[in-house]
Design a protein around this motif. Structure first.
Motif, PDB file in Angstrom:
ATOM      1  N   VAL A  10       1.141  -1.771  -0.018  1.00  0.00           N
ATOM      2  CA  VAL A  10       0.120  -0.326   0.102  1.00  0.00           C
ATOM      3  C   VAL A  10       0.465   1.489   0.077  1.00  0.00           C
ATOM      4  O   VAL A  10       0.569   2.141  -0.962  1.00  0.00           O
ATOM      5  CB  VAL A  10      -0.928   0.004   1.553  1.00  0.00           C
ATOM      6  N   LEU A  11       2.157   1.333   0.481  1.00  0.00           N
ATOM      7  CA  LEU A  11       2.274   2.286   0.574  1.00  0.00           C
ATOM      8  C   LEU A  11       3.532   2.792  -0.443  1.00  0.00           C
ATOM      9  O   LEU A  11       3.938   3.744  -1.013  1.00  0.00           O
ATOM     10  CB  LEU A  11       3.684   2.038   1.785  1.00  0.00           C
ATOM     11  N   LEU A  12       4.193   1.239  -0.818  1.00  0.00           N
ATOM     12  CA  LEU A  12       4.622   1.790  -2.153  1.00  0.00           C
ATOM     13  C   LEU A  12       3.699   2.344  -3.398  1.00  0.00           C
ATOM     14  O   LEU A  12       3.759   3.243  -4.460  1.00  0.00           O
ATOM     15  CB  LEU A  12       4.977  -0.079  -3.314  1.00  0.00           C
ATOM     16  N   LYS A  13       2.254   2.287  -3.389  1.00  0.00           N
ATOM     17  CA  LYS A  13       1.463   2.447  -4.433  1.00  0.00           C
ATOM     18  C   LYS A  13       1.347   4.010  -3.702  1.00  0.00           C
ATOM     19  O   LYS A  13       1.162   4.391  -4.756  1.00  0.00           O
ATOM     20  CB  LYS A  13       0.630   1.235  -3.758  1.00  0.00           C
ATOM     21  N   LEU A  14       1.121   4.108  -2.838  1.00  0.00           N
ATOM     22  CA  LEU A  14       0.819   5.785  -2.368  1.00  0.00           C
ATOM     23  C   LEU A  14       2.041   6.357  -2.892  1.00  0.00           C
ATOM     24  O   LEU A  14       1.712   7.789  -3.059  1.00  0.00           O
ATOM     25  CB  LEU A  14       0.330   5.597  -1.033  1.00  0.00           C
ATOM     26  N   ALA A  15       3.618   5.671  -2.813  1.00  0.00           N
ATOM     27  CA  ALA A  15       3.986   6.973  -2.676  1.00  0.00           C
ATOM     28  C   ALA A  15       4.450   7.170  -5.032  1.00  0.00           C
ATOM     29  O   ALA A  15       4.848   7.680  -5.615  1.00  0.00           O
ATOM     30  CB  ALA A  15       5.320   6.094  -3.670  1.00  0.00           C
ATOM     31  N   THR A  16       2.732   6.408  -5.803  1.00  0.00           N
ATOM     32  CA  THR A  16       3.196   6.822  -7.083  1.00  0.00           C
ATOM     33  C   THR A  16       1.744   7.471  -6.934  1.00  0.00           C
ATOM     34  O   THR A  16       1.688   8.995  -8.189  1.00  0.00           O
ATOM     35  CB  THR A  16       2.568   5.465  -7.736  1.00  0.00           C
ATOM     36  N   VAL A  17       1.330   8.007  -6.273  1.00  0.00           N
ATOM     37  CA  VAL A  17       0.171   9.379  -6.274  1.00  0.00           C
ATOM     38  C   VAL A  17       0.277  10.398  -5.931  1.00  0.00           C
ATOM     39  O   VAL A  17       0.943  10.924  -5.240  1.00  0.00           O
ATOM     40  CB  VAL A  17      -0.904   8.448  -5.209  1.00  0.00           C
ATOM     41  N   VAL A  18       0.672  11.359  -6.936  1.00  0.00           N
ATOM     42  CA  VAL A  18       1.366  12.589  -7.276  1.00  0.00           C
ATOM     43  C   VAL A  18       0.455  13.976  -7.177  1.00  0.00           C
ATOM     44  O   VAL A  18      -0.060  14.030  -8.153  1.00  0.00           O
ATOM     45  CB  VAL A  18       2.342  12.983  -8.002  1.00  0.00           C
ATOM     46  N   ASP A  19       1.086  14.566  -6.351  1.00  0.00           N
ATOM     47  CA  ASP A  19       0.076  15.778  -6.254  1.00  0.00           C
ATOM     48  C   ASP A  19       0.478  16.650  -7.477  1.00  0.00           C
ATOM     49  O   ASP A  19       1.621  17.392  -7.768  1.00  0.00           O
ATOM     50  CB  ASP A  19       0.010  16.873  -4.889  1.00  0.00           C
ATOM     51  N   PRO A  20      -0.582  16.831  -7.719  1.00  0.00           N
ATOM     52  CA  PRO A  20       0.200  17.768  -9.856  1.00  0.00           C
ATOM     53  C   PRO A  20       0.835  19.182  -9.372  1.00  0.00           C
ATOM     54  O   PRO A  20       1.634  19.653  -9.882  1.00  0.00           O
ATOM     55  CB  PRO A  20      -1.458  17.518 -10.371  1.00  0.00           C
ATOM     56  N   GLU A  21       0.074  19.602  -8.700  1.00  0.00           N
ATOM     57  CA  GLU A  21       0.766  21.241  -8.119  1.00  0.00           C
ATOM     58  C   GLU A  21       2.195  20.967  -7.978  1.00  0.00           C
ATOM     59  O   GLU A  21       3.095  22.714  -7.931  1.00  0.00           O
ATOM     60  CB  GLU A  21       0.060  21.797  -6.894  1.00  0.00           C
ATOM     61  N   THR A  22       2.273  20.153  -7.361  1.00  0.00           N
ATOM     62  CA  THR A  22       3.773  20.068  -6.586  1.00  0.00           C
ATOM     63  C   THR A  22       4.761  19.277  -6.777  1.00  0.00           C
ATOM     64  O   THR A  22       6.002  19.196  -6.668  1.00  0.00           O
ATOM     65  CB  THR A  22       3.622  20.033  -4.949  1.00  0.00           C
ATOM     66  N   GLY A  23       4.470  18.458  -7.669  1.00  0.00           N
ATOM     67  CA  GLY A  23       4.973  17.200  -8.770  1.00  0.00           C
ATOM     68  C   GLY A  23       5.097  16.105  -7.663  1.00  0.00           C
ATOM     69  O   GLY A  23       6.463  15.879  -7.603  1.00  0.00           O
ATOM     70  N   VAL A  24       5.144  16.142  -6.648  1.00  0.00           N
ATOM     71  CA  VAL A  24       6.397  15.533  -5.065  1.00  0.00           C
ATOM     72  C   VAL A  24       4.519  14.619  -4.146  1.00  0.00           C
ATOM     73  O   VAL A  24       3.446  14.638  -4.319  1.00  0.00           O
ATOM     74  CB  VAL A  24       6.185  16.005  -3.830  1.00  0.00           C
ATOM     75  N   ASP A  25       4.506  13.080  -4.384  1.00  0.00           N
ATOM     76  CA  ASP A  25       3.883  11.761  -3.949  1.00  0.00           C
ATOM     77  C   ASP A  25       2.996  12.816  -2.077  1.00  0.00           C
ATOM     78  O   ASP A  25       4.377  12.971  -1.654  1.00  0.00           O
ATOM     79  CB  ASP A  25       4.470  10.790  -3.987  1.00  0.00           C
ATOM     80  N   VAL A  26       1.722  11.916  -2.547  1.00  0.00           N
ATOM     81  CA  VAL A  26       1.671  11.952  -1.328  1.00  0.00           C
ATOM     82  C   VAL A  26       1.678  11.467   0.166  1.00  0.00           C
ATOM     83  O   VAL A  26       1.495  12.240   0.745  1.00  0.00           O
ATOM     84  CB  VAL A  26      -0.459  11.684  -0.985  1.00  0.00           C
ATOM     85  N   LEU A  27       2.889  10.976  -0.289  1.00  0.00           N
ATOM     86  CA  LEU A  27       3.425   9.663   0.905  1.00  0.00           C
ATOM     87  C   LEU A  27       4.438  10.640   1.501  1.00  0.00           C
ATOM     88  O   LEU A  27       4.576  11.394   3.007  1.00  0.00           O
ATOM     89  CB  LEU A  27       4.021   8.840   0.493  1.00  0.00           C
ATOM     90  N   ARG A  28       5.180  11.371   1.098  1.00  0.00           N
ATOM     91  CA  ARG A  28       6.804  12.262   0.684  1.00  0.00           C
ATOM     92  C   ARG A  28       5.583  13.632   1.196  1.00  0.00           C
ATOM     93  O   ARG A  28       6.791  14.281   2.328  1.00  0.00           O
ATOM     94  CB  ARG A  28       7.107  12.843  -0.258  1.00  0.00           C
ATOM     95  N   MET A  29       4.585  14.155   0.763  1.00  0.00           N
ATOM     96  CA  MET A  29       4.302  15.023   1.564  1.00  0.00           C
ATOM     97  C   MET A  29       3.304  15.213   3.271  1.00  0.00           C
ATOM     98  O   MET A  29       2.916  16.132   3.780  1.00  0.00           O
ATOM     99  CB  MET A  29       3.143  15.538   0.252  1.00  0.00           C
ATOM    100  N   ARG A  30       3.124  13.884   3.491  1.00  0.00           N
ATOM    101  CA  ARG A  30       2.628  13.733   4.912  1.00  0.00           C
ATOM    102  C   ARG A  30       1.074  13.966   4.883  1.00  0.00           C
ATOM    103  O   ARG A  30       1.079  14.282   5.476  1.00  0.00           O
ATOM    104  CB  ARG A  30       3.353  14.222   5.820  1.00  0.00           C
ATOM    105  N   LEU A  31       0.351  13.555   3.617  1.00  0.00           N
ATOM    106  CA  LEU A  31      -0.982  13.524   2.908  1.00  0.00           C
ATOM    107  C   LEU A  31      -1.440  12.041   3.754  1.00  0.00           C
ATOM    108  O   LEU A  31      -3.164  12.672   3.893  1.00  0.00           O
ATOM    109  CB  LEU A  31      -1.683  14.315   2.015  1.00  0.00           C
ATOM    110  N   ILE A  32      -1.044  11.423   4.395  1.00  0.00           N
ATOM    111  CA  ILE A  32      -2.208  10.323   4.387  1.00  0.00           C
ATOM    112  C   ILE A  32      -1.469  10.013   6.394  1.00  0.00           C
ATOM    113  O   ILE A  32      -0.773  10.060   6.937  1.00  0.00           O
ATOM    114  CB  ILE A  32      -1.511   8.529   3.910  1.00  0.00           C
TER     115      ILE A  32
END
Length: 99
Positions: A10-32
């Protein structure tokens, strides 16, 4: 199935979901937040906290996150709660209707 736990997949998959505004994935942005994974039943619960209360992409990102997690082998259900967003209540009601 690989040797990875369901949580790891699940964490690997979440790392593929990118916020188009920042270009950073939701995991690295700590949005989950508060991700709980039942390895035996495949049930997940988590919170999505958009990057700002007025995030213009909150709905799109929420749906992208839910769709990505649904693609993970072994996930049988997921409960997502949107927090810290001005229209959280409305969005959470929509999510419940479309589960």
């Amino acid at each position: 199935m690989s040797n990875e736990t369901l949580r790891e997949r699940v964490l690997l998959k979440l790392a593929t979901v990118v916020d188009p505004e920042t270009g950073v994935d939701v995991l690295r942005m700590r949005l989950i937040e508060d991700l709980t994974v039942d390895e035996e039943t495949g049930a997940l619960t988590y919170k999505f906290h958009p990057s700002s209360p007025l995030c213009p992409l909150a709905v799109t990102l929420t749906l992208n996150i839910r769709e990505a997690i649904a693609e993970v082998e072994g996930v049988t259900s997921q409960s997502i709660e949107v927090v810290g967003y001005v229209r959280s209540e409305e969005l959470n009601a929509l999510l419940k209707e479309t589960e």
